[in-house]
Design a protein around this motif. Structure first.
Motif, PDB file in Angstrom:
ATOM      1  N   PHE E  13     -30.204 -32.143  28.003  1.00  0.00           N
ATOM      2  CA  PHE E  13     -29.535 -33.338  27.128  1.00  0.00           C
ATOM      3  C   PHE E  13     -29.630 -34.726  27.567  1.00  0.00           C
ATOM      4  O   PHE E  13     -28.924 -34.451  28.893  1.00  0.00           O
ATOM      5  N   ARG E  51     -29.010 -20.835  22.152  1.00  0.00           N
ATOM      6  CA  ARG E  51     -29.391 -21.434  20.801  1.00  0.00           C
ATOM      7  C   ARG E  51     -30.509 -22.172  20.549  1.00  0.00           C
ATOM      8  O   ARG E  51     -30.801 -22.247  18.809  1.00  0.00           O
ATOM      9  N   ALA E  55     -32.924 -21.563  16.659  1.00  0.00           N
ATOM     10  CA  ALA E  55     -32.733 -23.258  16.385  1.00  0.00           C
ATOM     11  C   ALA E  55     -31.705 -23.595  16.140  1.00  0.00           C
ATOM     12  O   ALA E  55     -31.648 -24.760  15.161  1.00  0.00           O
ATOM     13  N   LEU E  56     -30.472 -23.981  17.192  1.00  0.00           N
ATOM     14  CA  LEU E  56     -29.356 -24.811  16.712  1.00  0.00           C
ATOM     15  C   LEU E  56     -29.594 -25.528  17.210  1.00  0.00           C
ATOM     16  O   LEU E  56     -29.018 -27.231  17.052  1.00  0.00           O
ATOM     17  N   GLU E  57     -30.739 -25.482  18.252  1.00  0.00           N
ATOM     18  CA  GLU E  57     -31.412 -26.479  19.735  1.00  0.00           C
ATOM     19  C   GLU E  57     -32.512 -26.830  19.285  1.00  0.00           C
ATOM     20  O   GLU E  57     -33.133 -26.203  19.242  1.00  0.00           O
ATOM     21  N   ASP E  72     -37.324 -22.709  12.872  1.00  0.00           N
ATOM     22  CA  ASP E  72     -36.034 -23.210  12.079  1.00  0.00           C
ATOM     23  C   ASP E  72     -36.938 -22.578  11.165  1.00  0.00           C
ATOM     24  O   ASP E  72     -35.976 -22.112  10.049  1.00  0.00           O
ATOM     25  N   ARG E  75     -35.004 -19.105  10.801  1.00  0.00           N
ATOM     26  CA  ARG E  75     -33.990 -19.322  10.681  1.00  0.00           C
ATOM     27  C   ARG E  75     -33.549 -19.451   9.017  1.00  0.00           C
ATOM     28  O   ARG E  75     -32.527 -19.013   8.426  1.00  0.00           O
ATOM     29  N   ARG E  76     -34.592 -20.451   8.578  1.00  0.00           N
ATOM     30  CA  ARG E  76     -34.459 -20.777   6.895  1.00  0.00           C
ATOM     31  C   ARG E  76     -34.567 -18.897   6.526  1.00  0.00           C
ATOM     32  O   ARG E  76     -34.119 -18.820   5.109  1.00  0.00           O
ATOM     33  N   ALA E  77     -35.220 -18.099   7.114  1.00  0.00           N
ATOM     34  CA  ALA E  77     -35.720 -16.771   6.377  1.00  0.00           C
ATOM     35  C   ALA E  77     -34.580 -15.745   7.318  1.00  0.00           C
ATOM     36  O   ALA E  77     -34.047 -14.978   6.495  1.00  0.00           O
ATOM     37  N   ARG E  78     -33.383 -16.087   7.415  1.00  0.00           N
ATOM     38  CA  ARG E  78     -31.801 -15.792   7.663  1.00  0.00           C
ATOM     39  C   ARG E  78     -32.551 -14.360   8.215  1.00  0.00           C
ATOM     40  O   ARG E  78     -32.025 -12.867   8.344  1.00  0.00           O
ATOM     41  N   TYR E  82     -25.536 -14.395  14.402  1.00  0.00           N
ATOM     42  CA  TYR E  82     -25.232 -15.134  15.304  1.00  0.00           C
ATOM     43  C   TYR E  82     -23.589 -15.039  16.277  1.00  0.00           C
ATOM     44  O   TYR E  82     -22.910 -14.899  15.521  1.00  0.00           O
ATOM     45  N   PHE E  84     -20.779 -15.917  18.145  1.00  0.00           N
ATOM     46  CA  PHE E  84     -20.310 -17.728  19.455  1.00  0.00           C
ATOM     47  C   PHE E  84     -19.888 -17.220  20.502  1.00  0.00           C
ATOM     48  O   PHE E  84     -19.707 -15.627  19.967  1.00  0.00           O
ATOM     49  N   GLN E  85     -20.096 -17.660  21.400  1.00  0.00           N
ATOM     50  CA  GLN E  85     -19.383 -17.636  22.752  1.00  0.00           C
ATOM     51  C   GLN E  85     -17.483 -17.575  22.393  1.00  0.00           C
ATOM     52  O   GLN E  85     -16.817 -17.006  22.625  1.00  0.00           O
TER      53      GLN E  85
END
Ligand SMILES: Nc1ncnc2c1ncn2[C@@H]1O[C@H](COP(=O)(O)OP(=O)(O)OP(=O)(O)O)[C@@H](O)[C@H]1O
Ligand SMILES: Nc1ncnc2c1ncn2[C@@H]1O[C@H](COP(=O)(O)OP(=O)(O)OP(=O)(O)O)[C@@H](O)[C@H]1O
Ligand SMILES: Cc1ncc(C[n+]2csc(CCO)c2C)c(N)n1
Ligand SMILES: [Mg+2]
Ligand SMILES: [Mg+2]
Lengths: 287, 278, 257, 308, 257
Positions: E13, E51, E55-57, E72, E75-78, E82, E84-85
């Motif tokens: 980052f 993440r 494919a969120l990062e 990715d 992800r698009r194929a579901r 997830y 989250f914290q």
């Protein structure tokens, strides 16, 4: 009832201040008149003189109230002297313009949030469009429409729409971008389509911004309509009423029209507030 | 209809170019895209004026406007100073300060809030075209009355946004500051004002353009013999449309710059807001 | 000497589909310098009770006294350091800025603030992250920053709502030890919500077991462990016995579901 | 009936009484015309409406019309119902203005713009007074819609029309003896007001020319009727006023004053008046309204046919 | 057969005060039907890694393959459910509405949605709370609602970021058992971040220990426990041995501070 007492208190304070201001502002003219007549006025006579002028600098509240009353209740509603009739003319154009304007604002905002091309290209020009002084181009708009055979409500509504789309655009762009990272990520992880993310996340989060903007936009639409009524040949509507009052120096008529317009705006804003409250409540956002 | 074909072709071409450009990140495409968009509009405008032979007294072509702009620079500068710097800017500053102060004042007292907001809505909704002649009568012909019009015009939008902003803190943040026994002023300064900033800037941005409109429009109701509104109304009377549009160009440039500066400040002040972070 | 006294405290939330009895007839006395843990199934009213002590909620019945004052007076006298269940850092301030905030509010001098910030950042093992903004930290780091913020101004009463939930065992052990040390040194009164039975037993002088629907206290277990507690105390029979007692209490609460 | 649209220069008032009378009394109908009358307003430039096709005929003052012609919009005067100018400058006596030649210097004067400023600028030029606010000239205010600047003493003098604004000053409570007025006519700087103008190309169309002929004939009939029956004309105007803001007293008085201005006009433009107007405008100082004498800015073709 | 493959994944980052190396050269293969736990000090990159898998990062170096697709595409194929914290429930929807949301997005029929909502609400012990808004629930209840939401649509890969952090031991035990049962029945592949060593050992087939600055994998421990795991397995020597190994790995990571 919770509201009645505070509103009345503030109202009384304002009216009191208004009377004081009316005396102060109208006194020079009264003194001048007396001086021209070669007399001088005692204090009570002076105050009385400031309350009853035909063309006061600032009409006293009761004079305006009487003007409004005459305009509303003193005439048949269909009469050209009726404020209700004029307000109706203005209202129809305002609503049409507001509908067109806020729809355009929302659509543009949706485009801007979803398309980089639009984000980059539309915003600066939308801003520039708002700096075009409408009163300057209003006659041209009217002329152009008239040459196309369109007269009456539509040109005024276009000017109203022109003014009201911008607040909606700015507010909606902000609102649609409010969802935070985790909320967007959730949508992302479900592979929600853009449409789905829009309807189910962006739009609901934008609601508070949308309503704040709509309230501004409806007032702007009213201003736009009134501006459009000035050069439209001063035929009908509160704007025409304001103008003719202004042209003939009839201060009381101006103020009466002004209050009618403000009341109209206040009612419109209140209606939107009402819708806002109901919507936010049903969305569980108002606690 | 055939005359419209080249126009459509230019539009489609520019649109395609922009779509392609927008795929690239970085400062150069971000600057190019709006420029191409604007240039396209101008070209279309010029082409329309020529191919449809629109008379200049109705709508002058951009080239004519540009010529008028270049030929009247000192005049335009004088009008700019009179209307934008003296009228709009001072009015905007005063109006914004008054709106923020009012929002804070009525926020503190629920009594005032209940009493003043409905009436405030009402008073602030008085249309400027009605107020302008009155304010000109009260404040005289020069820029002071224009500033007064601007004050009235920008007050309501900023107030609405600021009031909404002051309510926008979340419950957790409010609870926190309560446990520290913060005084009202401290909670205001440290929590509620920062949290209100995104809303406030929303109002400030909307009103930049309103301020310009207000200052210009007010000049229609009486003015000294300079100022943008004065110039526009006299030039319309002389059918000097290129000069009218040159003034509009100045207004557009000034307005965009004004908005841009406010947006830039917003970026610095509300850098933490999600809408600024993406 | 009692610091916090709750007498017959009840709190009912009115929601669209009927009232929720978050607290019902809760009586509790907490003495000065006590370390009281609250434990119970989720939704049993722990957070609500802590909030009521800090005057963030007003009970619908009963009263809470703090040092002879009402809870709200105590709040205004800045008696509480509160760690919320979620970090709730202000996004427009850096981590240091967030910790500095209550200090500014309470009028600490600039140099004093800097010293305190450095001290608490070190304590929660976040030295070096003072300049970062909240969204640049991991969840556990944010939670630690929020603990640091509550510790910075040395309130007499510390109320902590699952402060160590998002931390791994090792940091957690270290922070537990640090908290005990702080408590021993300063004699603060601490109210502590946790889901970990060993943590509750290890830290507390008194363990309050709660149970939901309606939220109420089902057991109060006084710890017989000494005040001085090395980590190894967790293997003593005494510790295991108390833990067992707490577990039983918890299980009772669950049996209502 | 043939449709025809007339654009007025200003709001509905007795200034345009002749047209309303012709419409109301059926004079237009008799000529087989269906006339729509569009009121104007402060920011309507009638010639612009004409150019945009929003109207067939417009009422306009000659200075503005000639300026438009020089800007490349070929408009032509086809009739001139107003013989005299109604413009004047009205001053408060207490402001110390008695003689234009000596007393204007340093004073603040209210002037209408939007194309109505030309006669004033010519006059000041004749007097040798600068209008840019320099110390040995006059300070010019762009006067708004009303007479407030005089009442509020923001200006020493304001522009008024004999038939309208002057009476508003009187109505406001100032006595005529407290006022000094200077008519443009008397100062020799009068310009022609309220003529009828059309686009040049329309005249080439015989059918249109015929329509215009009938229109001018009926309009003049209306004007002469209004001249003789001012009270009735005022009533007709009032009925046609959609704003509902006019009062019968004011309109009756205005109709009377207007009659004085239309008297002496047959409807045909007097060439001498035209020449005088052009000369006044050409001498507009450093920035004259028109730079050269216009050609073909008027025609008798219509009025000759209509009135003989 | 490997489902998830990370090769040389790094993620840096850029912040105002210099780059943060959240992940550095991470290699990991996760087979179909595996239950992988991630454990490590807070800030070591667990969330970031999860993440990145989803494919969120986007990694700054290296690549991640999922079933032969890129992350990715998966992800698009579901492919992912997830958790989250933080709960991240939408405040304008009720609990049921929140759970319904991904189902609506994925086009489940109305009756199917209702059935699934009822099932998962029951599983996380929130039946009866479907009509409440998020802010009317306690912290732990919100977290459970968010777990229910991720379970409702039966994704092949479940990624869970400290899902049980805010729950008490007893509910936690029950949910652990329910999760194991679900896993056994459906053969899902699960990535699971936790701070609790026993929880990691109890649930996983593979335990990944991470360490911060830069974030990286320091140990991968394959569990030798059988797939069938009663709660009592936690007292077996085998269990305690693995837990000890994880604890050591963790301690190593901490020693860098
Ligand atoms: N958006 C961001 N910008 C800058 N730095 C970030 C960002 N997100 C995470 N980081 C940094 O990356 C590192 C890893 O963060 P991550 O959230 O993956 O930790 P984690 O292992 O999940 O910790 P925890 O157990 O506390 O949740 C941390 O040092 C954090 O400060
Ligand atoms: N603002 C509110 N409105 C309505 N109900 C509420 C509200 N806040 C809490 N509740 C209800 O009160 C009860 C107790 O909640 P509380 O937050 O005190 O639980 P908790 O013991 O802290 O649980 P957890 O361990 O999950 O944090 C719950 O049933 C919850 O749904
Ligand atoms: C803003 C403004 N501009 C011009 C005029 C001048 N004007 C146009 S028509 C007409 C006849 C008067 O009744 C006059 C004087 C005005 N009055 N107000
Ligand atoms: Mg809680
Ligand atoms: Mg994490």
């Amino acid at each position: 009832m919770k509201h009645a007492l505070p509103v009345l208190t503030v109202l009384c304070a304002i009216i009191l201040g208004w009377y004081v201001a009316a005396v102060a502002l109208n006194a020079p003219w009264a003194r001048d008149q007396a001086a021209r007549a070669g007399t001088s006025l005692t204090m009570p006579a002076l105050i009385r003189a400031t309350m009853t002028q035909e063309r006061p600098v600032l009409p006293a509240p009761h004079q305006v109230a009487k003007g409004v009353w005459d305009g509303v209740a003193g005439q048949k509603i269909t009469s050209k002297r009726s404020l209700v009739w004029h307000a109706g003319v203005t209202l129809s154009a305002t609503l049409a313009g507001f509908a067109i304007g806020s729809l355009a604002g929302i659509l543009l905002a949706v485009g801007i949030v979803h398309s980089r091309v639009m984000d980059l290209s539309v915003m600066p020009w939308a801003i520039a469009s708002q700096t075009v002084p409408i009163l300057a181009i209003a006659p041209m708009v009217i002329v152009v429409f008239a040459s196309a055979g369109v007269t009456g409500l539509v040109p005024k509504a276009m000017i109203a729409a022109w003014l009201s789309f911008f607040p909606v655009l700015v507010g909606m762009v902000k609102g649609l971008r409010t969802p935070d990272r985790m909320q967007m990520d959730l949508m992302h992880s479900w592979n929600a389509s853009r449409a789905q993310a829009f309807w189910r996340l962006r739009l609901p989060s934008a609601m508070p911004y949308l309503f704040a903007s709509l309230k501004v936009a409806v007032a702007a639409a009213l201003v736009g309509t009134i501006v459009g009524e000035l050069p439209a040949g001063a035929t009908a509507g509160l704007g025409a009423r304001l103008l003719s009052g202004s042209y003939y120096g009839q201060t009381i008529q101006i103020w009466a029209a002004l209050f009618a317009a403000a009341a109209l705006a206040a009612v419109l804003v209140m209606v939107i507030s009402g819708i806002e409250r109901v919507t936010l409540k049903r969305m569980g956002l108002a606690r | 209809m055939t005359a419209a074909l080249p126009l459509i072709a230019v539009w489609l071409g520019a649109f395609g170019l922009n779509t392609w450009l927008a795929r690239y990140r970085g400062p150069i495409p971000s600057a190019l895209v709006p420029l191409i968009f604007g240039a396209t509009i101008l070209i279309l405008w010029e082409m329309a004026c020529r191919s449809f032979a629109i008379p200049a007294v109705i709508l002058p072509a951009p080239s004519q406007i540009w010529t008028a702009f270049g030929a009247n620079l000192p005049l335009l500068w004088g009008d700019f100073v009179q209307t934008i710097l003296k009228g709009a800017l001072s009015g905007w500053l005063i109006g914004a300060a008054a709106a923020v102060a009012t929002a804070i004042a009525i926020d503190r007292s629920p009594f005032l809030q209940r009493g003043l907001l409905p009436i405030g809505n009402f008073v602030a909704a008085l249309p400027i075209v009605g107020i302008a002649p009155i304010l000109v009568m009260w404040f005289g012909f020069d820029w002071q009355s224009k500033a007064a019009v601007v004050v009235v015009m920008v007050f309501f939008p900023i107030l609405v946004n600021m009031v909404a902003g002051l309510k926008a803190t979340d419950a957790l943040a409010r609870d926190q500051i309560a446990t520290w026994g913060a005084s009202y002023t401290q909670a205001l300064l440290k929590l509620r004002l920062p949290a209100a900033m995104p809303f406030l800037f929303n109002g400030l941005k909307i009103t930049t353009t309103l301020a310009l409109i207000g200052a210009i429009v007010a000049e229609f109701f009486g003015s000294p013999t300079r100022g943008m509104g004065f110039r526009i109304s006299t030039a319309v009377g002389q059918l000097n449309m290129p000069l009218v549009w040159a003034e509009i160009l100045v207004a557009a440039l000034a307005g965009t710059a004004f908005y841009g500066i406010v947006a830039l400040i917003e970026r610095r002040v509300t850098f933490w807001h999600p809408s600024q972070r993406q | 000497m009692s610091v916090i006294e709750a007498q017959g405290v009840s709190l009912t939330f009115q929601t669209a589909d009927g009232p929720v009895h978050a607290l019902k007839d809760v009586d509790l006395t907490i003495g000065k310098g006590e370390f009281v843990s609250f434990i119970g199934p989720s939704g049993c009213g722990k957070t609500t009770f802590l909030r009521t002590i800090a005057a963030l909620e007003t009970p619908t019945a009963g009263r809470i006294g703090v040092n002879g004052l009402s809870a709200d007076e105590a709040r205004r006298a800045r008696a509480y350091g509160y760690v919320f269940q979620a970090p709730g850092l202000y996004p427009w301030r850096t981590i240091s800025g967030n910790i500095s905030l209550p200090l500014e509010i309470m009028g600490f001098s600039k140099t004093d603030r800097a010293k305190r910030i450095a001290r608490v950042l070190d304590m929660v093992e976040l030295s070096g992250f003072g300049g970062k903004f909240p969204w640049q930290l991991s969840g556990g780091m944010q939670q630690r920053a929020s603990i640091a913020r509550a510790l910075a101004f040395d309130a007499d009463i510390l109320l902590m709502d699952e402060p160590f939930g998002a931390l791994d065992e090792i940091v957690r052990d270290r922070l537990n030890a640090a908290l005990l040390e702080l408590w021993a040194k300063t004699g603060k009164t601490i109210g502590f919500v946790t889901h970990s039975i060993p943590e509750a037993v290890y830290l507390s002088t008194k363990i309050v077991v709660m149970s939901p629907r309606p939220g109420r206290i089902t057991r109060i277990i006084e710890s017989t462990l000494p005040r001085e507690r090395p980590l190894e105390i967790r293997d003593t029979p005494e510790f295991i016995r108390i833990a067992q007692e707490v577990r039983e209490g918890l299980r009772e609460g669950h049996s209502y579901d | 009936a043939d449709d025809l649209t007339l654009q007025l220069k200003w709001v509905t008032q007795a200034q345009f009484g002749g047209y309303y009378v012709a419409k109301d009394k059926g004079f237009y109908e008799e000529e087989g015309l269906n006339v729509t009358i569009k009121p104007g307003g402060p920011d309507i430039a009638p010639v612009q409406v004409l150019a945009g096709g929003g109207a067939d005929v417009t009422v306009e003052w000659m200075p503005a019309a000639l300026a438009a012609r020089e800007k490349g919009l070929p408009i032509v005067n086809i009739a001139q119902p107003f013989k005299k100018s109604g413009m004047m400058l009205t001053c408060l006596k207490e402001s110390g203005v008695a003689d234009p030649k000596t007393d204007f210097k340093g004073k603040t004067l209210g002037v209408w713009f939007s194309g109505n400023e030309y006669p004033f600028l010519s006059w000041m030029n004749h007097l040798g007074l600068k209008t840019d606010g320099s110390p040995d000239g006059v300070t010019v205010l762009k006067q708004g819609f009303n007479v407030d600047p005089l009442l509020q003493k923001q200006a020493a003098c304001i522009s008024t029309m004999t038939y309208n604004e002057y009476w508003q000053v009187i109505d406001a409570g100032i006595k005529p003896k407290e006022l000094v007025t200077f008519k443009y006519d008397d100062q020799g700087v009068a310009t022609l007001e309220d003529g009828l103008y059309v686009l040049e190309e329309k005249l080439n169309d015989p059918a249109m020319a015929d329509k215009l002929t009938r229109f001018v004939r009926a309009s003049m009939k209306g004007w002469k009727y209004a001249e003789e029956h001012p009270a009735e004309a005022a009533e007709i105007v009032l009925e046609n006023d959609e704003t509902g803001a006019q009062t019968i007293e004011h309109q009756t008085r205005m109709a009377g004053e207007i009659a004085k201005l239309t008297a002496g006009s047959t409807g045909a433009l007097d060439e001498a008046d035209f020449k005088r107007t052009v000369e006044t405008l050409l001498s507009g100082g450093s920035d004259p309204v028109i730079s050269k004498a216009p050609e073909g800015a008027w025609t008798h073709a219509i009025s000759d046919k209509a009135l003989n």
